[in-house]
Design a protein around this motif. Sequence first.
Motif, short mmCIF file in Angstrom:
data_model
loop_
_atom_site.label_atom_id
_atom_site.label_comp_id
_atom_site.label_asym_id
_atom_site.label_seq_id
_atom_site.Cartn_x
_atom_site.Cartn_y
_atom_site.Cartn_z
N ASN A 1 0.83 -1.20 0.00
CA ASN A 1 0.00 0.00 0.00
C ASN A 1 0.88 1.26 0.00
O ASN A 1 2.10 1.19 -0.11
CB ASN A 1 -0.99 -0.02 1.17
CG ASN A 1 -2.33 0.59 0.81
OD1 ASN A 1 -2.39 1.65 0.19
ND2 ASN A 1 -3.40 -0.08 1.19
N THR A 2 0.22 2.42 0.16
CA THR A 2 0.92 3.67 -0.14
C THR A 2 1.77 4.21 1.02
O THR A 2 2.69 4.99 0.79
CB THR A 2 -0.07 4.76 -0.58
OG1 THR A 2 -1.08 4.92 0.44
CG2 THR A 2 -0.74 4.37 -1.89
N SER B 1 -2.52 2.40 3.91
CA SER B 1 -2.42 3.58 3.05
C SER B 1 -1.84 4.75 3.83
O SER B 1 -1.95 4.81 5.07
CB SER B 1 -3.79 3.97 2.49
OG SER B 1 -4.60 4.56 3.49
#
Length: 369
Positions: free
Chosen positions: A88-89, A248
């Motif tokens: 994820n980010t 995220s």
Amino acid sequence: MTIDFRPVILAGGSGTRFWPRSRRARAKQVLALDGDRSMLQQTVERLHPLAGSEQVWVITNELLADEVQAQLPGVPLGQVVEEPVARNTAPACGLAAFLVEKSNPDAVIGVFPSDHVIGDEPRFLKAIERGIALAASGDVMVVLGIEPTRAETGYGYVETGDVASGEALHVRRFTEKPSRNRAEEFVAAGNYFWNSGMFLWSARTLANAVREHLPETAPLLEEIAAAFGTERFDAVFAELYPQCENISVDYAVLEPRSAKGEHFSRLYCLPAEFGWNDLGSWESLYDYQLETRSSGDETGNVTETTGVIAIDSDDNYVYSPKKFVALVGVSDLVIVETDDAILIAHRKHSQDVGKIVKELPGLGRTDLI
């Protein structure tokens, strides 16, 4: 004083909602869904007035890395970072922060998804310039907010408060993908913006935020960054990155930052309008092409074919570049043909196309993923 600006392009997604055109080894960001240039190429090129290719970092995966390098020959090979696994980010952005912090902690990092389209590039660049100046002013985080035009449930929303600096507003909170009723309330309230997924902050600010809010992941990322440029890097990256939290950057950093209170968080939303579109599904691509490219005919059909006949058929999206297509008595369909697959879906269910990809392994068709 010239600000050292380093764009970080997130290009590791698989784009399952654009199946069957988008595959693991050729995901939507490296496809030319909108014009002759891929979405990745357009993302980097529109930033060229602010940052040359040598300043760009791309976070991608091992399956896409060769294609990314081929499409972006000006980006140094070492700055195309191949994640060994998707995390994820937050780990992706955090790693970029630690890597850039090594050379210049004051450098401003701009995080940009590689699958957005921008209608008005001059206005986009002006917004980014304002965001860079804000991010360089201190311990500040900036999110670009888009004024909502509809009650969209597929986007995140940013609730804003008082004016923080110039056009920038204090951020009160983030809300991810609300229900239809809540989205309608947000739009009616007038102080909510779509979260564009574009952020600006100094390398120091983001690195410190990761250290604060992801205390178990931060040391792993710092050790990976310390090994960058050495013979140990690949082995260290492969061993430690999978241990990072899968989360995220919105949840990991921005939400806890906003919890400090709008006048203490130094978290700003910069409202901007530059024809932004997050092409997240076949329907969104249909809408975009119909509205901005005049690709549709008088019946609302958007087609990319060698030829088409549409009888009593309207509001369809058809991609079949090698074949003539005839439509009879159908409406609101997505029809996409590739060499090995055909998708037929209702446009309103195009967000569910990714479910097909999840089913394929069970059918023994991993060749179609």
